[in-house]
Enzyme design. Structure first.
Site, PDB file in Angstrom:
ATOM      1  N   GLY A  40       0.384  -3.647  11.900  1.00  0.00           N
ATOM      2  CA  GLY A  40       1.260  -2.926  12.714  1.00  0.00           C
ATOM      3  C   GLY A  40       2.583  -3.743  12.956  1.00  0.00           C
ATOM      4  O   GLY A  40       3.517  -3.239  14.045  1.00  0.00           O
ATOM      5  N   ASP A  85       0.640  -1.044   0.091  1.00  0.00           N
ATOM      6  CA  ASP A  85       0.011   0.015   0.149  1.00  0.00           C
ATOM      7  C   ASP A  85       0.668   1.264   0.252  1.00  0.00           C
ATOM      8  O   ASP A  85       0.542   2.214  -0.719  1.00  0.00           O
ATOM      9  CB  ASP A  85      -0.966   0.052   1.109  1.00  0.00           C
ATOM     10  CG  ASP A  85      -2.086  -0.750   1.199  1.00  0.00           C
ATOM     11  OD1 ASP A  85      -2.728  -1.236   2.259  1.00  0.00           O
ATOM     12  OD2 ASP A  85      -2.310  -1.663  -0.069  1.00  0.00           O
ATOM     13  N   HIS A  86       1.982   1.321   0.862  1.00  0.00           N
ATOM     14  CA  HIS A  86       2.379   2.680   1.042  1.00  0.00           C
ATOM     15  C   HIS A  86       3.745   2.944   0.212  1.00  0.00           C
ATOM     16  O   HIS A  86       4.220   4.085   0.111  1.00  0.00           O
ATOM     17  CB  HIS A  86       2.927   2.604   2.577  1.00  0.00           C
ATOM     18  CG  HIS A  86       1.549   2.628   3.546  1.00  0.00           C
ATOM     19  ND1 HIS A  86       0.810   3.793   3.262  1.00  0.00           N
ATOM     20  CD2 HIS A  86       1.242   1.650   4.319  1.00  0.00           C
ATOM     21  CE1 HIS A  86      -0.475   3.363   4.116  1.00  0.00           C
ATOM     22  NE2 HIS A  86      -0.073   1.929   4.669  1.00  0.00           N
ATOM     23  N   GLY A 129       3.156  -4.676   6.035  1.00  0.00           N
ATOM     24  CA  GLY A 129       3.426  -3.703   4.957  1.00  0.00           C
ATOM     25  C   GLY A 129       4.177  -2.484   5.441  1.00  0.00           C
ATOM     26  O   GLY A 129       5.135  -2.202   5.216  1.00  0.00           O
ATOM     27  N   HIS A 130       3.412  -1.570   6.341  1.00  0.00           N
ATOM     28  CA  HIS A 130       4.027  -0.431   6.505  1.00  0.00           C
ATOM     29  C   HIS A 130       5.114  -0.247   7.144  1.00  0.00           C
ATOM     30  O   HIS A 130       6.105   0.394   6.574  1.00  0.00           O
ATOM     31  CB  HIS A 130       3.028   0.352   7.670  1.00  0.00           C
ATOM     32  CG  HIS A 130       3.380   1.838   7.927  1.00  0.00           C
ATOM     33  ND1 HIS A 130       4.319   2.333   8.978  1.00  0.00           N
ATOM     34  CD2 HIS A 130       3.198   3.054   7.292  1.00  0.00           C
ATOM     35  CE1 HIS A 130       4.457   3.546   9.045  1.00  0.00           C
ATOM     36  NE2 HIS A 130       3.896   4.085   7.800  1.00  0.00           N
ATOM     37  N   ARG A 149       3.045  12.722  -5.777  1.00  0.00           N
ATOM     38  CA  ARG A 149       3.480  13.422  -6.708  1.00  0.00           C
ATOM     39  C   ARG A 149       2.643  13.270  -7.849  1.00  0.00           C
ATOM     40  O   ARG A 149       3.019  13.987  -8.889  1.00  0.00           O
ATOM     41  CB  ARG A 149       4.957  13.381  -7.038  1.00  0.00           C
ATOM     42  CG  ARG A 149       5.969  13.950  -6.088  1.00  0.00           C
ATOM     43  CD  ARG A 149       5.763  15.539  -5.900  1.00  0.00           C
ATOM     44  NE  ARG A 149       6.444  16.136  -5.112  1.00  0.00           N
ATOM     45  CZ  ARG A 149       7.960  16.436  -5.230  1.00  0.00           C
ATOM     46  NH1 ARG A 149       8.666  16.027  -6.564  1.00  0.00           N
ATOM     47  NH2 ARG A 149       8.646  17.114  -4.361  1.00  0.00           N
ATOM     48  N   ARG A 176      -6.941   6.233  -1.812  1.00  0.00           N
ATOM     49  CA  ARG A 176      -5.802   6.901  -1.182  1.00  0.00           C
ATOM     50  C   ARG A 176      -4.252   6.261  -1.634  1.00  0.00           C
ATOM     51  O   ARG A 176      -3.528   7.168  -1.572  1.00  0.00           O
ATOM     52  CB  ARG A 176      -6.043   7.006   0.396  1.00  0.00           C
ATOM     53  CG  ARG A 176      -5.595   5.950   1.184  1.00  0.00           C
ATOM     54  CD  ARG A 176      -5.698   5.966   2.485  1.00  0.00           C
ATOM     55  NE  ARG A 176      -7.166   6.335   3.203  1.00  0.00           N
ATOM     56  CZ  ARG A 176      -7.459   6.351   4.430  1.00  0.00           C
ATOM     57  NH1 ARG A 176      -6.679   6.178   5.260  1.00  0.00           N
ATOM     58  NH2 ARG A 176      -8.759   6.666   4.638  1.00  0.00           N
ATOM     59  N   HIS A 177      -4.201   5.044  -1.672  1.00  0.00           N
ATOM     60  CA  HIS A 177      -2.903   4.676  -1.934  1.00  0.00           C
ATOM     61  C   HIS A 177      -3.054   3.677  -3.349  1.00  0.00           C
ATOM     62  O   HIS A 177      -3.038   4.223  -4.399  1.00  0.00           O
ATOM     63  CB  HIS A 177      -2.042   3.973  -0.926  1.00  0.00           C
ATOM     64  CG  HIS A 177      -3.052   3.215  -0.121  1.00  0.00           C
ATOM     65  ND1 HIS A 177      -3.730   2.216  -0.270  1.00  0.00           N
ATOM     66  CD2 HIS A 177      -3.066   3.362   1.295  1.00  0.00           C
ATOM     67  CE1 HIS A 177      -4.316   1.720   0.693  1.00  0.00           C
ATOM     68  NE2 HIS A 177      -3.824   2.247   1.677  1.00  0.00           N
ATOM     69  N   THR A 200      -5.689   4.755   9.376  1.00  0.00           N
ATOM     70  CA  THR A 200      -5.593   3.230   8.978  1.00  0.00           C
ATOM     71  C   THR A 200      -6.576   2.352   9.443  1.00  0.00           C
ATOM     72  O   THR A 200      -7.474   2.684  10.222  1.00  0.00           O
ATOM     73  CB  THR A 200      -4.184   2.744   9.261  1.00  0.00           C
ATOM     74  OG1 THR A 200      -3.785   1.537   8.792  1.00  0.00           O
ATOM     75  CG2 THR A 200      -3.927   2.876  10.981  1.00  0.00           C
TER      76      THR A 200
HETATM   77  C1  LIG Z   1      -6.223  -4.350   7.119  1.00  0.00           C
HETATM   78  C2  LIG Z   1      -4.950  -3.844   7.643  1.00  0.00           C
HETATM   79  O1  LIG Z   1      -4.645  -3.893   8.734  1.00  0.00           O
HETATM   80  C3  LIG Z   1      -4.181  -3.293   6.263  1.00  0.00           C
HETATM   81  O2  LIG Z   1      -3.909  -4.438   5.463  1.00  0.00           O
HETATM   82  C4  LIG Z   1      -4.671  -2.165   5.735  1.00  0.00           C
HETATM   83  O3  LIG Z   1      -4.239  -2.252   4.552  1.00  0.00           O
HETATM   84  C5  LIG Z   1      -4.362  -0.953   6.555  1.00  0.00           C
HETATM   85  O4  LIG Z   1      -4.743   0.239   5.818  1.00  0.00           O
HETATM   86  P1  LIG Z   1      -3.580   1.281   5.338  1.00  0.00           P
HETATM   87  O5  LIG Z   1      -2.628   0.259   4.433  1.00  0.00           O
HETATM   88  O6  LIG Z   1      -4.448   2.046   4.360  1.00  0.00           O
HETATM   89  O7  LIG Z   1      -2.885   1.620   6.390  1.00  0.00           O
HETATM   90  N1  LIG Z   2      -3.398  -7.045   7.102  1.00  0.00           N
HETATM   91  C1  LIG Z   2      -2.442  -6.416   7.402  1.00  0.00           C
HETATM   92  C2  LIG Z   2      -1.456  -5.994   6.487  1.00  0.00           C
HETATM   93  O1  LIG Z   2      -1.802  -6.378   5.091  1.00  0.00           O
HETATM   94  C3  LIG Z   2      -0.486  -4.935   6.504  1.00  0.00           C
HETATM   95  O2  LIG Z   2      -0.480  -4.161   7.736  1.00  0.00           O
HETATM   96  P1  LIG Z   2       0.595  -2.931   8.211  1.00  0.00           P
HETATM   97  O3  LIG Z   2       1.850  -3.867   8.023  1.00  0.00           O
HETATM   98  O4  LIG Z   2       0.746  -2.224   6.785  1.00  0.00           O
HETATM   99  O5  LIG Z   2       0.056  -2.374   9.262  1.00  0.00           O
END
Ligand SMILES: CC(=O)[C@@H](O)[C@H](O)COP(=O)(O)O
Ligand SMILES: NCC(=O)COP(=O)(O)O
Length: 245
Positions: free
Chosen positions: A196, A11-12, A217-218, A20, A51-52, A101
């Site tokens: 998280g 996503d990020h 992800g994040h 941009r 948004r992403h 989120t």
């Molecule tokens: C469901 C979850 O916890 C994440 O996979 C979700 O994608 C969080 O949303 P954002 O990526 O927009 O933060």
């Molecule tokens: N479902 C959780 C995910 O895909 C990633 O969550 P995060 O690591 O971006 O908080």
């Protein structure tokens, strides 16, 4: 392949791209890099507000030879996109436009009437459905009643406690995850977890034997800014494997 799969949420990468309004960094290239470094699949959340991740991203990701886990709200719009795109999997998540989120798990007890037909439609199309839910034994029972084959345990509360250094709360939240995973697996559900998770917090969750997949992800994308995406995936994979030894 390890008994514990790593799904990398990109996503990020799209967040940075959209900053941009151009085409770089390309989420598809990020997915290819993540898989080359050991990711077992790619997760992407097509939010209602785009948004992403955007619709064209999902179509491009689907063309890659890796399992795509489409995170989506349980809406007719998203079900339609999933039926058209046919990802390997769809993870139903709660969504509010105003949230920064994901803030919690899907209400699969109160929302049963809304969810059941959408789960059935996706399953009948051959899409593996997972439900993003709180780590709670009663919720496992509800997921089983809804005939969802997979649940993804929301690890957000555990991760918040870990970041805060609140050891008693970490222990409580981890115990919720352990109990829910054991109960859900006992019902025949496939257990995933995510939200998280970081290199510092992933170990105790990865050590839960019933958990088959972590979606991260994040924190991984944030680490990639400093060490590169391949190294960040490698490091997360190694932390997961250490926890399973
Ligand atoms: C469901 C979850 O916890 C994440 O996979 C979700 O994608 C969080 O949303 P954002 O990526 O927009 O933060
Ligand atoms: N479902 C959780 C995910 O895909 C990633 O969550 P995060 O690591 O971006 O908080």
């Amino acid at each position: 392949m390890s008994s514990l799969r790593l799904g990398v949420n990109i996503d990020h990468v799209a967040t940075v791209r959209n900053a941009r309004g151009g085409h770089v960094p390309d989420p598809v290239r990020a997915a290819q890099e993540a898989v080359a470094a050991g990711a077992d699949g790619i997760t992407a959340h097509l939010r209602e507000d785009r948004r992403h991740i955007r619709d064209a991203d999902i179509a491009a990701l689907k063309a890659l030879p890796v399992p795509l886990n489409l995170e989506m709200a349980a809406t007719d719009e998203m079900v339609g996109i999933a039926l058209h795109t046919r990802p390997h999997a769809a993870c139903l998540v709660p969504e509010k436009r105003e949230e920064r989120t994901t803030e919690g798990g899907l209400d699969i007890i109160g929302g049963r009437a809304h969810l059941a037909p959408r789960i059935a439609t996706l399953s009948e199309a051959g899409i593996r459905v997972s439900l993003f839910v709180e780590p709670d034994e009663a919720v496992m029972e509800a997921a089983h009643a809804l005939k969802a084959p997979v649940v993804e345990l929301h690890t957000g509360s555990y991760c918040e406690a870990a970041v805060a250094g609140d050891a008693p709360r970490v222990a409580r939240e981890l115990d919720r995850i352990v109990r829910a995973a054991a109960h859900g697996a006992g019902l025949g559900l496939e257990i995933h977890a995510g939200h998280g998770l970081t290199l510092d917090s992933v170990g105790p969750v990865a050590a839960v034997p019933q958990i088959r997949e972590l979606n991260i992800g994040h924190a991984l994308i944030a680490e990639a800014i400093f060490v590169g995406l391949r190294q960040a995936v490698h490091d997360m994979r190694a932390a997961m494997d250490r926890a399973r030894r």
